[in-house]
Design a protein around this motif. Structure first.
Motif, PDB file in Angstrom:
ATOM      1  N   LEU A   1      39.768  37.269  40.561  1.00  0.00           N
ATOM      2  CA  LEU A   1      38.481  36.772  40.065  1.00  0.00           C
ATOM      3  C   LEU A   1      37.377  37.818  40.093  1.00  0.00           C
ATOM      4  CD1 LEU A   1      38.480  33.233  41.718  1.00  0.00           C
ATOM      5  CD2 LEU A   1      38.913  33.793  39.317  1.00  0.00           C
TER       6      LEU A   1
ATOM      7  N   ASP B   1      36.028  38.508  36.725  1.00  0.00           N
ATOM      8  CA  ASP B   1      35.623  37.326  35.939  1.00  0.00           C
ATOM      9  C   ASP B   1      36.504  37.128  34.708  1.00  0.00           C
ATOM     10  OD1 ASP B   1      33.419  36.736  37.627  1.00  0.00           O
ATOM     11  OD2 ASP B   1      32.243  38.288  36.625  1.00  0.00           O
TER      12      ASP B   1
ATOM     13  N   LEU C   1      38.022  26.248  39.238  1.00  0.00           N
ATOM     14  CA  LEU C   1      37.861  27.533  38.554  1.00  0.00           C
ATOM     15  C   LEU C   1      37.898  27.367  37.038  1.00  0.00           C
ATOM     16  CD1 LEU C   1      40.131  29.812  40.792  1.00  0.00           C
ATOM     17  CD2 LEU C   1      37.627  29.829  40.680  1.00  0.00           C
TER      18      LEU C   1
END
Length: 576
Positions: free
Chosen positions: A153, A156, A184
Motif C-alpha cells: 500500500l 497507493d 481497502l
C-alpha cells in the motif's frame, strides 16, 4: 476499470496444449472487491498471475482503464500491488523498518516528513501501528499478512491482487483480513481481487468468481451463489462442481452471465448512493490521478545496502560464523608456516675437487629445495583454497536465499542494477576484510618470502573471483541449497585441477586451467617469491608457472564473468 476479454493461459505438457485459464471474460469496475474461489488446481493463482503480468496471457486481451496492457504499455509499478502467499519481509527487521524499506524502494518522497507521513498512514490503515517496533520473526500469521499488505500500500496502488492471504489463519484472523481488504477496496476507487480457497465471509465481497478447471462457472453477487448452484449451503458448491464438466458449467454461465453482471452493477449503484463506496473526484471525472514517482538508482542502492548490513549485523549466527572463519582459517595456515621458513643452501662458488663431495652438495641443495619449496607451495595453495572457500560462503546463498522477496520487490519497481550493485558493495567489504586479514596475519607469524603486496593482491583476487562466480551461480539457482551445493563442488575441484599439487596430463591441463581461479592466484603468488625460493618451488612442481600479468588478467576476467552472470540471473524472472 479492469477488463478481461477471452483470456487464455496455455502450457505445453506431454506433447499437448493445456489451458490453465480458459476463455475468461470479466469487467471489474473501480472500487470493487472480488473473491476468486474454486477447488485446488482450478487456475485461481494462475489467473491472478496472468492479470499481474507475471505470466503473459496466451490469447485474449487485458485492458486497464481502456489501455491494452499487451500493446499499449504494462502496469506502472505504482498502479498495481501483488501480495503473494509467502512472506515478503526479512525476519531480522522490525515492522516499521520493513515498511520504510518498501517505501524507499517504491516511492520517491519529497522530504523526510512526507516519507514518515506515508509510513504512518499505511501502518494505521493495516492496524500495525501498535506493533511497529516488533521484529518480523515474532509476528503471528495474521500480522505477517497485514505487513505484506502494508508493504504494497505504500505506493497507493489502484489494483491490489492478493493470493491466498487468508490461508492457514485461524477464523478470527481470517475474518479480520477479509474485513481489512473490504475496507481497502472502499478507498480511492481501489480494485481488490482476492484468491481464496475458503468460502467463509463471502458476504463481504461485491462479487464472487468461481473457477472450475480454468473456466468461469459463475461470477455474480455472493447472495446468488447457492441459488445458481442449487445448493443449500455454500460449502456444497465444490462437490457440486464435480457433477458436471467444466465445459458444461461454462456454457451455462455464458447464458446467464449478462443478468448477473446487471445485478453487480445495480448493487454498486446502491453503494454509491448510500455513500458506502466513495470514488475520488479524478476517477469520477475521468481525469488521470497524479502518478507516484519511483526512486532513482542511487536511492534504491543506498536503501538496499543499508538494509543488507542491518540484516547481517542482526543475524548473530552469521556474524559468529564470519568471525570464526576470519580467525580460524589464518591460524590453520600458520600452524604449517614453520616448515616454509627453512634455509636453502646454495651451491659453492668454487668447484669441488672431490667428486663425491660435489654430488653430496647437490643432493643437500636439492633436499633443501624440495623441503622448503614443497612447504611454501603448499602454504600458498592452502591460503588460496581457504579464501576460495570464504568466497563461496560469502555469496552462494546471497541471491538464491532471498529470491522470492527479490522477485516481489522487482515486480514493485526495484532496479536489478541497484540490487546487484548493493550485493557487490556488501560482498566487497567481506572480501577485502577476509583477504587482507589472511595476508597480514600469516605474514606476521611467518614472513612471506617475496613481494608481500603482490601476494596480498592475488589473495584479494582469488576471494573476489570465487565470490563473484558463486554470486553468479546464486543468481541462476532456484534454491539456496542448490546454489550452496554447486558452489562447494566448484571449490572442491579447485585443488586437484589446479596442477599445483600434481601435474595434470597436458591434454586435460590445457582445457581446465583457464577456468581454475586457484591456479592463477597460486601461480601469481609464486611468481612474487624471491628468486631462490621461486626456483625451489619450480624444482618440485612439474608444471609451467604463469607470469604475473597473465594471472592478473585471468582472475580479473573471472570476476567479470561472475558479475555478468549475476547480472543476467538477477534480470531473469524466476517466479515459482
Amino acid at each position: 476499470m479492469l477488463e478481461l476479454q477471452d483470456v487464455y493461459f496455455t502450457i505445453r505438457k506431454d506433447g499437448a496444449d493445456h489451458n490453465l485459464v480458459d476463455q475468461v471474460s470479466l469487467r471489474i469496475p473501480a472500487g470493487h472487491f472480488m473473491a476468486i474461489v474454486g477447488p485446488s488446481g482450478c487456475g485461481k493463482t494462475t489467473l491472478l498471475k496472468t492479470i499481474a503480468g507475471l505470466q503473459p496471457e496466451s490469447a485474449g486481451a487485458l485492458l486497464w482503464e481502456g489501455r491494452n496492457l499487451a500493446t499499449e504499455g504494462d502496469f506502472a509499478p505504482s498502479e498495481i500491488g501483488y501480495v503473494p502467499q509467502f512472506s515478503v519481509a526479512y525476519d531480522p527487521l522490525t515492522v516499521d523498518e520493513s515498511v520504510e524499506a518498501a517505501t524507499r524502494l517504491r516511492v520517491r518522497s519529497k522530504s523526510t516528513a512526507d516519507l514518515d507521513h506515508r509510513i504512518d498512514r499505511v501502518l494505521e490503515e493495516t492496524g500495525l501501528t501498535t506493533i511497529s517496533d516488533r521484529l518480523v520473526k515474532v509476528l503471528s500469521g495474521g500480522q505477517k499478512r497485514r505487513l505484506g499488505l502494508a508493504m504494497e500500500l505504500v505506493s497507493d496502488p489502484k489494483l491490489l491482487l492478493c493470493d491466498e492471504v487468508t490461508s492457514g489463519l485461524d477464523p478470527r484472523s481470517e475474518r479480520e483480513i477479509v474485513h481489512l481488504l473490504h475496507d481497502l477496496s472502499r478507498k480511492d476507487g481501489r480494485i481488490v481481487l482476492s484468491v481464496t480457497h475458503s468460502l467463509a465471509h463471502l458476504e463481504l465481497y461485491d462479487s464472487v468468481l468461481v473457477l472450475h478447471e480454468g473456466r468461469v462457472a459463475f461470477h455474480g453477487p455472493p447472495d446468488k451463489l447457492n441459488h445458481y448452484f442449487s445448493v443449500k449451503d455454500t460449502e456444497e458448491i465444490y462437490p457440486q462442481l464435480t457433477t458436471r464438466s467444466a465445459e458444461s458449467w461454462q456454457a451455462s454461465w455464458q447464458k446467464h452471465g449478462v443478468a448477473y453482471d446487471q445485478m453487480i452493477a445495480r448493487n454498486r449503484e446502491k453503494l454509491i448512493q448510500k455513500g458506502a463506496l466513495l470514488l475520488p473526484a479524478e476517477v469520477a471525472e475521468g481525469e488521470e490521478p497524479p502518478a507516484v514517482k519511483e526512486p532513482g538508482f542511487f536511492s534504491q542502492f543506498k536503501t538496499l545496502l543499508s538494509r543488507r548490513w542491518r540484516i547481517f549485523l542482526r543475524d548473530r549466527g552469521q556474524v559468529m560464523l564470519q568471525l570464526a572463519i576470519l580467525l580460524c582459517f589464518p591460524i590453520l595456515v600458520t600452524i604449517f608456516s614453520d616448515k616454509a621458513s627453512g634455509n636453502i643452501r646454495k651451491f659453492s662458488d668454487t668447484r669441488q675437487s672431490d667428486f663425491i663431495a660435489e654430488i653430496q652438495e647437490q643432493q643437500n641443495v636439492r633436499a633443501d629445495q624440495a623441503k622448503v619449496g614443497s612447504a611454501i607451495s603448499g602454504i600458498i595453495m592452502f591460503q588460496v583454497v581457504l579464501l576460495a572457500l570464504m568466497g563461496s560462503n560469502n555469496s552462494a546463498r546471497e541471491i538464491a536465499g532471498e529470491r522470492p522477496i527479490y522477485e516481489k520487490e522487482k515486480f514493485g519497481g526495484l532496479r536489478p542494477s541497484a540490487y546487484l550493485a548493493s550485493k557487490l558493495a556488501f560482498l566487497s567489504c567481506l572480501v577485502v576484510a577476509q583477504s587482507l586479514w589472511m595476508a597480514f596475519f600469516v605474514n606476521y607469524f611467518g614472513e612471506f618470502r617475496g613481494d608481500f603486496f603482490q601476494h596480498a593482491i592475488f589473495l584479494l583476487l582469488i576471494n573476489g573471483a570465487m565470490t563473484s562466480i558463486c554470486l553468479g551461480i546464486s543468481s541462476l539457482m532456484r534454491t539456496a541449497e542448490q546454489a550452496s551445493l554447486l558452489s562447494i563442488y566448484l571449490v572442491g575441484f579447485q585443488l586437484p585441477l589446479s596442477g599445483a599439487v600434481l601435474a595434470l596430463p597436458e591434454h586435460i591441463e590445457a582445457f581446465t586451467r583457464p577456468f581454475i581461479s586457484a591456479y592463477w592466484a597460486w601461480s601469481g603468488s609464486v611468481d612474487a617469491l624471491q628468486t631462490q625460493v621461486h626456483t625451489a618451488v619450480k624444482s618440485i612442481i612439474d608444471t609451467s608457472l604463469s607470469v604475473k600479468g597473465a594471472c592478473l588478467y585471468t582472475l580479473a576476467i573471472h570476476i567479470g564473468i561472475g558479475v555478468i552472470v549475476a547480472w543476467a540471473g538477477a534480470r531473469r524472472a524466476q517466479w515459482e
